[in-house]
Design a protein around this motif. Structure first.
Motif, mmCIF file in Angstrom:
data_model
loop_
_atom_site.group_PDB
_atom_site.id
_atom_site.type_symbol
_atom_site.label_atom_id
_atom_site.label_comp_id
_atom_site.label_asym_id
_atom_site.label_seq_id
_atom_site.Cartn_x
_atom_site.Cartn_y
_atom_site.Cartn_z
ATOM 1 N N TYR A 92 7.648 4.994 1.364
ATOM 2 C CA TYR A 92 7.206 4.251 2.552
ATOM 3 C C TYR A 92 6.287 3.095 2.147
ATOM 4 O O TYR A 92 6.419 1.974 2.660
ATOM 5 N N LEU A 93 5.357 3.363 1.238
ATOM 6 C CA LEU A 93 4.426 2.315 0.802
ATOM 7 C C LEU A 93 5.177 1.153 0.152
ATOM 8 O O LEU A 93 4.841 -0.021 0.365
ATOM 9 N N LEU A 122 -1.672 0.893 -2.626
ATOM 10 C CA LEU A 122 -2.466 1.965 -2.017
ATOM 11 C C LEU A 122 -2.124 3.348 -2.570
ATOM 12 O O LEU A 122 -2.752 4.338 -2.182
ATOM 13 N N LYS A 123 -1.163 3.426 -3.465
ATOM 14 C CA LYS A 123 -0.660 4.744 -3.868
ATOM 15 C C LYS A 123 -1.707 5.589 -4.588
ATOM 16 O O LYS A 123 -1.650 6.818 -4.534
ATOM 17 N N LEU A 154 2.030 2.839 9.267
ATOM 18 C CA LEU A 154 2.739 1.799 8.511
ATOM 19 C C LEU A 154 3.660 0.991 9.413
ATOM 20 O O LEU A 154 3.719 -0.236 9.334
ATOM 21 N N LYS A 182 3.074 -1.978 0.359
ATOM 22 C CA LYS A 182 1.700 -1.497 0.203
ATOM 23 C C LYS A 182 1.595 -0.545 -0.995
ATOM 24 O O LYS A 182 0.833 0.430 -0.981
ATOM 25 N N LYS A 183 2.339 -0.826 -2.052
ATOM 26 C CA LYS A 183 2.342 0.036 -3.232
ATOM 27 C C LYS A 183 0.965 0.156 -3.858
ATOM 28 O O LYS A 183 0.660 1.162 -4.507
ATOM 29 N N LEU A 216 -4.270 8.513 3.665
ATOM 30 C CA LEU A 216 -3.748 8.547 2.305
ATOM 31 C C LEU A 216 -4.702 9.281 1.367
ATOM 32 O O LEU A 216 -4.261 9.890 0.389
#
Length: 321
Positions: A237-238, A246-247, A190, A243-244, A148
């Motif tokens: 996808y996040l 991590l954006k 993921l 896993k938002k 990422l």
């Protein structure tokens, strides 16, 4: 062990001068139970005849043409995947090579660590006919975060895929001009939820041939076009995988653009991309204005401007946690 079939999928386009070395590296494998599926992307040179010469002497080789759009390596890889019969899959570009022990090594590791979704191995990098780097894979607690933040520690030939998992995630996204490899690996990590194995200390078993980029303006345009698709998809996808948080690591892709493609891009693309990252909330308001300052300083060709630009990048670049 020899009963396990490996499918090697190679997309190709106008590689008559290179693909012979790639195919020869397969013939030289110590592990012999493999099939090679070559998918041509519309070559206009003698590539087909080179492949046919191998196929005539070895029925493990097969050859297909991409008949429908879109053009591109990822579409060709997915066509190959639809034809594959192996338990495991290796994607190999048509200018790269597997070292002779590669497939044997990977099968042994898959038996030693069974039922993983995919396995990752180090590679060599060759430039101008000389191997100049063993690309070791650093140990990390979270390779998803590394990808990422644009720390792409392995290439497409490094991954040894379980074919059922690969089909489960629907192979490659065929609409990207660039960033195909990080996209599929982020999506795979993921979905896999850590059910994959990275071999950090293994001897490299493949060789990536690093080509010379000649048309940087075209590359900058493709990267600009891809980033908007890529960032949108990765954010989705996040969110899907909860896993938002991590954006914000994705701002590294903007930094790569600033460092490597900025001087080849047109002014409109520069500001469009910056606004896009702000709209998607990958960067905040402070970072947005810092990058605007960066773009202004880029017009100033002096040492002070360069130093301030470096400080701006350092200020917004995400670190692994």
């Amino acid at each position: 062990m020899e009963k396990i079939l490996i499918s090697i999928i190679i997309p190709t386009y106008n590689r008559e001068h290179l693909i012979g070395n790639t195919l020869k590296s397969l013939v030289n494998q110590t592990y012999q139970n493999w099939e090679c599926i070559v998918v041509d992307d519309g070559s206009t040179d003698n590539t087909k005849n080179i492949i046919e010469s191998y196929r005539n002497n070895d029925n493990r080789f097969s050859f297909y043409k991409r008949e429908i759009l879109p053009k591109g390596a990822s579409h060709c890889r997915n066509i190959g995947l639809s034809k594959a019969k192996g338990q495991f899959v290796v994607f190999l570009d048509s200018d790269d090579e597997l070292l002779e022990f590669c497939l044997e090594n990977r099968i042994k590791k898959s038996i030693q660590f069974p039922e993983r979704d995919f396995y990752v191995f180090p590679m060599l990098v060759e430039k101008n006919g000389a191997v100049f780097e063993e690309k070791k894979i650093p140990v990390s607690e979270n390779y998803l975060i590394e990808f990422l933040r644009y720390k792409l520690y392995w290439g497409i030939m490094c991954t040894f895929w379980d074919i059922q998992f690969l089909k489960k995630i629907n192979g490659f996204n065929i609409h990207y001009p660039r960033l195909n490899d990080p996209e599929i690996h982020i999506r795979a990590m993921l979905e896999s939820t850590n059910n994959f194995k990275v071999f950090n200390n293994e001897i490299p078993d493949s060789k990536y041939i690093k080509g010379e980029t000649k048309d940087y303006s075209s590359l900058a345009k493709k990267y600009f076009e891809t980033l908007q698709l890529f960032i949108t998809d990765i954010l989705n996808y996040l969110e899907t995988y909860n896993k938002k948080e991590l954006k914000f690591y994705l701002k590294s892709y903007l930094i790569v653009w600033l460092r490597h493609f900025l001087k080849f891009a047109n002014p409109k693309d520069k500001h469009t991309l910056l606004s896009f990252f702000k709209k998607k909330r990958v960067i905040n308001s402070t970072e947005f204005y810092l990058v605007k300052l960066y773009l202004w300083l880029d017009l100033k060709k002096n040492k002070i401007a360069s130093k301030i630009k470096s400080l701006i990048i350092k200020n917004i670049e995400p670190n692994a946690k």
